[in-house]
Design a protein around this motif. Structure first.
Motif, PDB file in Angstrom:
ATOM      1  N   THR A   1      -7.101   5.577 -11.426  1.00 24.17           N
ATOM      2  CA  THR A   1      -6.014   5.921 -11.971  1.00 24.17           C
ATOM      3  C   THR A   1      -6.253   7.064 -13.030  1.00 24.17           C
TER       4      THR A   1
ATOM      5  N   SER B   1      -2.080   8.817 -11.755  1.00 22.19           N
ATOM      6  CA  SER B   1      -1.348   7.677 -11.377  1.00 22.19           C
ATOM      7  C   SER B   1      -0.268   7.934 -10.254  1.00 22.19           C
TER       8      SER B   1
ATOM      9  N   THR C   1       1.606   3.988  -5.111  1.00 22.92           N
ATOM     10  CA  THR C   1       0.578   4.781  -5.917  1.00 22.92           C
ATOM     11  C   THR C   1      -0.492   4.237  -6.668  1.00 22.92           C
ATOM     12  N   LEU C   2      -1.340   4.812  -7.265  1.00 24.45           N
ATOM     13  CA  LEU C   2      -2.326   4.088  -8.058  1.00 24.45           C
ATOM     14  C   LEU C   2      -1.601   3.587  -9.475  1.00 24.45           C
ATOM     15  N   GLY C   3      -0.725   4.207 -10.065  1.00 25.21           N
ATOM     16  CA  GLY C   3      -0.294   3.572 -10.942  1.00 25.21           C
ATOM     17  C   GLY C   3       0.748   2.170 -10.662  1.00 25.21           C
ATOM     18  N   GLU C   4       1.382   2.352  -9.620  1.00 24.27           N
ATOM     19  CA  GLU C   4       2.135   1.306  -9.103  1.00 24.27           C
ATOM     20  C   GLU C   4       1.242   0.125  -8.683  1.00 24.27           C
TER      21      GLU C   4
ATOM     22  N   ALA D   1      -1.832  -0.566 -10.069  1.00 23.55           N
ATOM     23  CA  ALA D   1      -2.371  -0.956 -11.335  1.00 23.55           C
ATOM     24  C   ALA D   1      -1.344  -1.826 -12.041  1.00 23.55           C
ATOM     25  N   GLU D   2       0.057  -1.651 -11.706  1.00 22.37           N
ATOM     26  CA  GLU D   2       1.161  -2.505 -12.626  1.00 22.37           C
ATOM     27  C   GLU D   2       1.079  -3.754 -11.608  1.00 22.37           C
TER      28      GLU D   2
ATOM     29  N   ALA E   1      -3.221  11.284 -16.788  1.00 20.85           N
ATOM     30  CA  ALA E   1      -3.056  10.171 -16.112  1.00 20.85           C
ATOM     31  C   ALA E   1      -1.866   9.752 -15.534  1.00 20.85           C
ATOM     32  N   ALA E   2      -0.742  10.003 -16.515  1.00 18.23           N
ATOM     33  CA  ALA E   2       0.614   9.515 -16.277  1.00 18.23           C
ATOM     34  C   ALA E   2       1.319  10.611 -15.185  1.00 18.23           C
TER      35      ALA E   2
ATOM     36  N   GLY F   1      -0.301  12.572 -13.183  1.00 18.87           N
ATOM     37  CA  GLY F   1      -1.060  13.099 -12.067  1.00 18.87           C
ATOM     38  C   GLY F   1      -1.443  14.392 -11.939  1.00 18.87           C
TER      39      GLY F   1
END
Length: 285
Positions: free
Chosen positions: A176, A181, A202-205, A207-208, A266-267, A269
């Motif tokens: 991420t 993300s 997504t990478l952010g999703e 990770a969450e 990062a947030a 993208g």
């Protein structure tokens, strides 16, 4: 005396039904097997009803000495089937060295196709498959790991990574930070097994999701490459403008510009360096 043949025999990565008839024939006919773990291979032979075979253990920590031992037998005319615990030998595997050694000494090397976790996960990912690069496991060394990902910053091909469950969360965090993300990722685990699962996020999703769910099983991560025109056109300008607004808001709240740019890139993208330059250029106008 004729030289023997080295066969690279792909074994099931879960479902025993994936062992091909040709693989069975080669395993049955070979004079001996070179196996990552002889106990695991013997269980496979027993499970599919194949005869017991002479075996030599060949794995990461003994590959130099055992490679020479295997080569000696091949040059004496014996045939060898190289197998791993699961999947295709010599791909992200010490069998690579044995193949090179055999080739250097004129020993025929014949692949016997079968299961490969990377290809299976890529096919099921829903991401572009026309061009891809296999990156294997990321290093546990933080510096090497960071440099590896930095080298992939402009990679436009779909990327394939392997990861163990206990390291997945850190790897998602690192991916991420490197790609943003919003970058799409497909995560496949337990391929061909009872609890097989593929998540497309997504990478952010991702990770969450795994912050709340304990990772289980070996993972293959298929990560979307950078869009060729990601740094061009009105859409990118709009993204940079929106990201710059968020950077200024964070700076006004007391965050340093450097930290704000890193967090927002990062947030949102967007590339960190591009965002930093954009913010500086706007400040100068």
């Amino acid at each position: 005396m004729s030289i023997g043949t080295l066969y690279l025999v792909a074994t099931p990565i879960g479902n025993l039904g994936d062992l091909s008839p040709r693989a069975r024939e080669v395993l049955s006919a070979a004079d001996f097997l070179a196996a990552e773990d002889t106990r695991v291979t013997q269980k496979l032979l027993n499970a599919v009803g194949l005869p017991k075979k002479p075996m030599i253990s060949y794995y990461e920590h003994n590959r130099r000495a055992r490679g020479e031992q295997v080569l000696e037998k091949l040059l004496a005319g014996e045939s060898c089937a190289l197998v791993t615990d699961a999947g295709t030998p010599a791909v992200s595997d010490p069998g690579e060295d044995l193949v090179a050694l055999a080739a250097e000494n004129g020993v025929p090397v014949i692949p016997v196709p079968g299961a490969c976790a990377a290809v299976c996960a890529l096919a099921a990912s829903g991401l572009p498959t026309g061009r891809f690069c296999f990156e294997g496991f990321l290093s546990v060394n933080k510096k090497v790991r960071r440099e590896h990902l930095e080298a992939l910053a402009d990679e436009t091909r779909t990327m394939i990574f392997y990861e163990a469950p206990h390291k997945l969360r850190q790897t998602l965090a690192d991916l991420t930070a490197a790609f943003g993300s919003a970058r799409r990722v497909s995560l496949s685990r337990e391929l061909t097994k009872l609890h097989e699962e593929t998540l497309r996020l997504t990478l952010g999703e991702a990770a969450e999701h795994f912050a709340e769910t304990a990772p289980r099983g070996e993972f293959v991560l298929i990560v979307e490459g950078r869009a060729p025109d990601e740094d061009e056109g009105p859409d990118e300008q709009e993204r940079l403008l929106a990201a710059a607004v968020e950077v200024r808001r964070r700076v006004a709240d007391g965050q340093t510009q450097k930290d704000a740019v890193k967090a927002v890139s990062a947030a949102c993208g967007v590339k960190k360096n591009a965002l930093y330059r954009f913010v500086l250029e706007q400040d100068d106008t």
